[in-house]
Write a protein that holds these residues in place. Structure first.
Motif, PDB file in Angstrom:
ATOM      1  N   MET A  73       0.823  -1.208   0.000  1.00 21.59           N
ATOM      2  CA  MET A  73       0.000   0.000   0.000  1.00 21.59           C
ATOM      3  C   MET A  73       0.856   1.257   0.000  1.00 21.59           C
ATOM      4  N   SER A  74       1.889   1.264   0.829  1.00 19.72           N
ATOM      5  CA  SER A  74       2.775   2.425   0.871  1.00 19.72           C
ATOM      6  C   SER A  74       3.461   2.637  -0.475  1.00 19.72           C
ATOM      7  N   ALA A 112       4.525  -7.177 -15.060  1.00 23.24           N
ATOM      8  CA  ALA A 112       5.598  -6.445 -14.380  1.00 23.24           C
ATOM      9  C   ALA A 112       5.075  -6.076 -12.999  1.00 23.24           C
ATOM     10  N   PRO A 113       5.182  -6.993 -12.044  1.00 21.38           N
ATOM     11  CA  PRO A 113       4.522  -6.818 -10.739  1.00 21.38           C
ATOM     12  C   PRO A 113       4.700  -5.422 -10.151  1.00 21.38           C
ATOM     13  N   LEU A 114       3.580  -4.853  -9.751  1.00 17.08           N
ATOM     14  CA  LEU A 114       3.557  -3.502  -9.223  1.00 17.08           C
ATOM     15  C   LEU A 114       3.793  -3.478  -7.716  1.00 17.08           C
ATOM     16  N   TRP A 115       4.355  -2.400  -7.245  1.00  8.30           N
ATOM     17  CA  TRP A 115       4.391  -2.047  -5.832  1.00  8.30           C
ATOM     18  C   TRP A 115       5.008  -3.120  -4.932  1.00  8.30           C
ATOM     19  N   GLY A 116       5.897  -3.942  -5.496  1.00  9.35           N
ATOM     20  CA  GLY A 116       6.584  -4.948  -4.686  1.00  9.35           C
ATOM     21  C   GLY A 116       5.839  -6.243  -4.497  1.00  9.35           C
ATOM     22  N   LEU A 117       4.692  -6.416  -5.197  1.00 12.98           N
ATOM     23  CA  LEU A 117       3.960  -7.675  -5.087  1.00 12.98           C
ATOM     24  C   LEU A 117       4.787  -8.810  -5.696  1.00 12.98           C
ATOM     25  N   PRO A 118       4.606 -10.034  -5.206  1.00 18.57           N
ATOM     26  CA  PRO A 118       5.344 -11.169  -5.783  1.00 18.57           C
ATOM     27  C   PRO A 118       4.794 -11.512  -7.167  1.00 18.57           C
ATOM     28  N   PRO A 119       5.620 -12.066  -8.054  1.00 20.14           N
ATOM     29  CA  PRO A 119       5.106 -12.516  -9.351  1.00 20.14           C
ATOM     30  C   PRO A 119       4.199 -13.729  -9.156  1.00 20.14           C
ATOM     31  N   PRO A 120       3.326 -14.011 -10.116  1.00 23.94           N
ATOM     32  CA  PRO A 120       2.453 -15.182  -9.995  1.00 23.94           C
ATOM     33  C   PRO A 120       3.280 -16.453  -9.850  1.00 23.94           C
ATOM     34  N   PRO A 121       2.856 -17.392  -9.032  1.00 26.71           N
ATOM     35  CA  PRO A 121       3.621 -18.634  -8.841  1.00 26.71           C
ATOM     36  C   PRO A 121       3.493 -19.560 -10.041  1.00 26.71           C
ATOM     37  N   LYS A 122       4.401 -20.520 -10.117  1.00 25.44           N
ATOM     38  CA  LYS A 122       4.356 -21.513 -11.197  1.00 25.44           C
ATOM     39  C   LYS A 122       3.312 -22.592 -10.937  1.00 25.44           C
ATOM     40  N   SER A 123       2.975 -22.802  -9.667  1.00 18.12           N
ATOM     41  CA  SER A 123       1.953 -23.787  -9.314  1.00 18.12           C
ATOM     42  C   SER A 123       1.272 -23.339  -8.033  1.00 18.12           C
ATOM     43  N   VAL A 124       0.059 -23.871  -7.768  1.00 18.48           N
ATOM     44  CA  VAL A 124      -0.675 -23.530  -6.554  1.00 18.48           C
ATOM     45  C   VAL A 124      -1.156 -24.801  -5.872  1.00 18.48           C
ATOM     46  N   ASP A 125      -1.338 -24.692  -4.574  1.00 18.52           N
ATOM     47  CA  ASP A 125      -1.749 -25.843  -3.775  1.00 18.52           C
ATOM     48  C   ASP A 125      -2.912 -25.424  -2.874  1.00 18.52           C
ATOM     49  N   ILE A 170      -4.405   9.669  -3.391  1.00 18.97           N
ATOM     50  CA  ILE A 170      -4.103   8.232  -3.406  1.00 18.97           C
ATOM     51  C   ILE A 170      -3.009   7.922  -2.387  1.00 18.97           C
ATOM     52  N   ARG A 171      -1.980   8.751  -2.353  1.00 16.59           N
ATOM     53  CA  ARG A 171      -0.874   8.516  -1.420  1.00 16.59           C
ATOM     54  C   ARG A 171      -1.352   8.570   0.030  1.00 16.59           C
ATOM     55  N   GLU A 172      -2.134   9.585   0.366  1.00 14.27           N
ATOM     56  CA  GLU A 172      -2.606   9.717   1.748  1.00 14.27           C
ATOM     57  C   GLU A 172      -3.556   8.584   2.124  1.00 14.27           C
ATOM     58  N   GLY A 173      -4.456   8.232   1.200  1.00 14.49           N
ATOM     59  CA  GLY A 173      -5.400   7.153   1.493  1.00 14.49           C
ATOM     60  C   GLY A 173      -4.722   5.811   1.638  1.00 14.49           C
ATOM     61  N   ALA A 174      -3.750   5.534   0.763  1.00 12.88           N
ATOM     62  CA  ALA A 174      -3.031   4.257   0.830  1.00 12.88           C
ATOM     63  C   ALA A 174      -2.228   4.154   2.117  1.00 12.88           C
ATOM     64  N   GLU A 175      -1.619   5.264   2.523  1.00 10.70           N
ATOM     65  CA  GLU A 175      -0.823   5.238   3.755  1.00 10.70           C
ATOM     66  C   GLU A 175      -1.706   5.077   4.987  1.00 10.70           C
ATOM     67  N   SER A 176      -2.875   5.725   4.969  1.00  9.42           N
ATOM     68  CA  SER A 176      -3.807   5.566   6.081  1.00  9.42           C
ATOM     69  C   SER A 176      -4.273   4.120   6.188  1.00  9.42           C
ATOM     70  N   ALA A 178      -2.637   1.510   5.160  1.00  4.21           N
ATOM     71  CA  ALA A 178      -1.482   0.708   5.594  1.00  4.21           C
ATOM     72  C   ALA A 178      -1.301   0.769   7.103  1.00  4.21           C
ATOM     73  N   GLN A 179      -1.441   1.947   7.663  1.00  3.29           N
ATOM     74  CA  GLN A 179      -1.279   2.093   9.115  1.00  3.29           C
ATOM     75  C   GLN A 179      -2.387   1.354   9.860  1.00  3.29           C
ATOM     76  N   TYR A 180      -3.588   1.409   9.318  1.00  2.00           N
ATOM     77  CA  TYR A 180      -4.724   0.752   9.973  1.00  2.00           C
ATOM     78  C   TYR A 180      -4.555  -0.758  10.006  1.00  2.00           C
ATOM     79  N   ILE A 181      -4.300  -1.389   8.853  1.00  2.00           N
ATOM     80  CA  ILE A 181      -4.229  -2.852   8.851  1.00  2.00           C
ATOM     81  C   ILE A 181      -3.008  -3.347   9.624  1.00  2.00           C
TER      82      ILE A 181
END
Length: 612
Positions: A73-74, A112-125, A170-176, A178-181
């Protein structure tokens, strides 16, 4: 707002007219037909702040690893260009097909994963699901809708909002968010759906809701902390949200989940809603009625309720595993405020214990102030100390605040209303005032049903977005056969297996059962007060003779649906099962046996108490 409130407004208007010698109906009609004055003041809330609120409302949710999601979020707040591009795309395609705008967002999020999210995995369980991938789908599903809300915001404003202003919002809302969760004490558990109770307003009629919660908490009190197969382990309520009298009940639900306070919370719940009279709860600003139109801001002051809350709320309550949300409305702006005792934006963690407790109490009192009947509350707690305004009963705009639970990430919700599902019948009106009163009855009753349906739609929409994002991210996985149960969150690693009958009847409305893709991610049970001949209370009337039958009716209603509620909240064990098997009459008698003698509740107490 209740019927009595509007009655009072109407009668006050008549009294004012009489005092000014304006007795003719043509004068009253002329006054009602006067056009509103033109608006000359600027909007009270800057567009940037409104964009921040919209962004935050989309992002707050329940996540498995909230601290990791908070970092995403940040990062979003620091790099909002993808959302700004989506806003521009949606504006250009307004009135036409906008699918490409959302598709472009997803392509950037996946390739091109955004905001530091992990890339999709090769398999799921689906048996041992990866928390990061589960959180990524939920986060991106929520983020996907921000742009459309910002477009709607722009459309509602006369002047366009610059990309720079939107970006700051967007920046203020995303940071708020992030702090909440990050600060919240509960989070998503893949093997245990997060849950909530949502309670409506209704004054003394809250005795019905109190009876339901008293019985549910009684079962939890017996089985919590005991291992299977007898006990229910750490079963609990994650979030309690309420408006007006529902906010007061929610405060005691929160207190119950504070170690060592279980018995006290249940006793206060029973005493407050079976043994209270008006003078216990408020004082009366006794003066001339014409002062309502001059300098009197309310007929009563809730000093007694404040004292009861001061005797109940403890500092430990603010750090337990249950979140309390009380709902009020700011008269100045019309905005709905859901104040959380676990949100650093609402309750400043750097403040003293006394200041934080007083903030929670003030937010609860603000939720019960009906217009004209009681003095408005001038502030709500915030991370800057006190947020100034004119705060009133949340029921003015949100009488049954299901959206508070939906937006904060609850997946199983018990919804309790002090009113019926259908308005009560009435005879033909003999005069205009009678017509007005009946209209107000209908106006107050029906929005609760609509508000629940709105919340259901919002929940299903959110979870569908999560499901669609999940499928798109996993389009190229090796074990394609696992995508279905993984994205539906139905694999053994997600939720306990439940009887098919419950999956098929989770709501009195469409509910998630009609949408297999999200049926495991959202379920609700509604408890509207059953139609009966029981006497109900009006306004701020509190009388044991009226409240006790309503309390008993709440216990009865819960007992009749006990198994359904325990399944909804995944409360297991032999102790809970035996409690559900009790005859309804036995459960009601158990409550009645704990009522104090009526004389103890009423004797030597004035009918009303002056504030002076």
């Amino acid at each position: 707002m209740t019927r009595s409130t509007t009655s009072l407004l109407f009668l006050t208007a008549l009294a004012t007219l009489v005092s000014g010698c304006f007795l003719r109906t043509d004068y009253l009609l002329s006054e009602l037909n006067k056009p509103s004055e033109p608006k000359s003041a600027p909007l009270p809330i800057p567009a940037r702040e409104r964009a921040a609120r919209l962004t935050r409302s989309h992002l707050v949710d329940a996540y498995v690893d909230p601290r990791e999601v908070a970092r995403w979020m940040s990062a979003m707040g620091g790099s909002p260009q993808v959302i700004l591009d989506q806003v521009e795309c949606l504006r250009k395609t307004s009135g036409g097909t906008n699918q490409a705008c959302f598709q472009t967002f997803m392509e950037k999020a996946v390739s091109a994963p955004l905001w530091g999210l992990p890339p999709p995995p090769k398999s799921v369980d689906p048996i041992n699901p990866a928390a990061a991938e589960v959180d990524a789908a939920r986060f991106l599903g929520n983020a996907l809708g921000i742009a459309q809300s910002l477009v709607s915001l722009q459309d509602s404003l006369q002047d366009p909002v610059s990309p720079n202003e939107l970006g700051r919002g967007i920046r203020e809302g995303a940071e708020s968010a992030a702090q909440y969760i990050s600060a919240r004490r509960w989070s998503r558990k893949l093997g245990r759906p997060s849950n909530a109770v949502v309670l409506s307003g209704g004054g003394a009629n809250g005795a019905f809701s109190a009876g339901i919660m008293w019985r549910l908490l009684g079962i939890l009190e017996q089985c919590r902390g005991k291992p299977a197969p007898e006990g229910c382990g750490d079963a609990r309520i994650d979030l309690a949200a309420g408006t007006s009298t529902g906010a007061l009940i929610s405060t005691l639900v929160d207190l119950f989940h504070t170690p060592g306070q279980e018995a006290k919370a249940r006793q206060m719940l029973l005493d407050n809603y079976t043994c209270s009279v008006e003078s216990d709860l408020y004082c009366v600003n006794s003066t001339w009625i014409w002062k309502i139109a001059s300098d009197l801001r309310g007929l009563v002051r809730f000093d007694g309720v404040q004292n009861k809350l001061r005797n109940a709320v403890t500092p430990a309550q603010l750090t337990n595993d249950t979140e309390l949300v009380t709902v009020s409305v700011d008269f100045n702006t019309g905005d709905v405020y859901g104040i959380s005792d676990q949100d650093p934006q609402d309750i400043d963690p750097k403040a003293s214990e006394q200041q934080r407790v007083e903030g929670v109490i003030n937010a609860a009192v603000a939720s019960i102030v009906e217009p004209v009947l009681a003095e408005p509350v001038p502030w709500l707690p915030s991370n800057t100390g006190r947020f100034r305004g004119t705060f009133l009963d949340g029921g003015v705009r949100s009488g049954l605040p299901l959206l508070q639970a939906v937006q904060r990430g609850a997946e199983r919700v018990l919804i309790i209303s002090t009113g019926g599902l259908q308005a009560e019948t009435a005879n033909a009106p003999p005069h205009a005032v009678s017509t007005l009163m009946r209209t107000i009855d209908l106006f107050v009753t029906q929005p609760r049903v609509g508000e629940v349906q709105q919340g259901e739609l919002a929940a299903i929409g959110r979870r569908f977005a999560e499901y669609n994002v999940c499928e798109e991210r996993l389009a190229d996985v090796d074990n394609e056969g696992n995508i279905g149960p993984f994205c539906r969150r139905t694999g053994p690693g997600f939720v306990p297996k439940e009887p098919v009958a419950l999956q098929a009847a989770t709501s009195m409305w469409l509910g998630s059962a009609r949408f297999d893709q999200v049926a495991s991610s959202w379920r609700s049970a509604w408890m509207f007060r059953p139609e009966s001949q029981l006497q109900t209370a009006s306004g701020y009337s509190f009388a044991p003779a009226v409240m006790r039958p309503l309390f008993q009716d709440g216990v009865k209603t819960f007992q009749q649906r006990c198994t359904e509620v325990l399944r909804l909240f995944d409360i297991r064990g032999d102790i809970a099962k035996r409690e559900c098997e009790k005859p309804v009459d036995a459960a009601v008698a158990e409550a009645e046996a704990q009522f104090s003698p009526v004389g103890q509740c009423t004797d030597k107490k004035p009918e009303q108490r002056d504030c002076d």
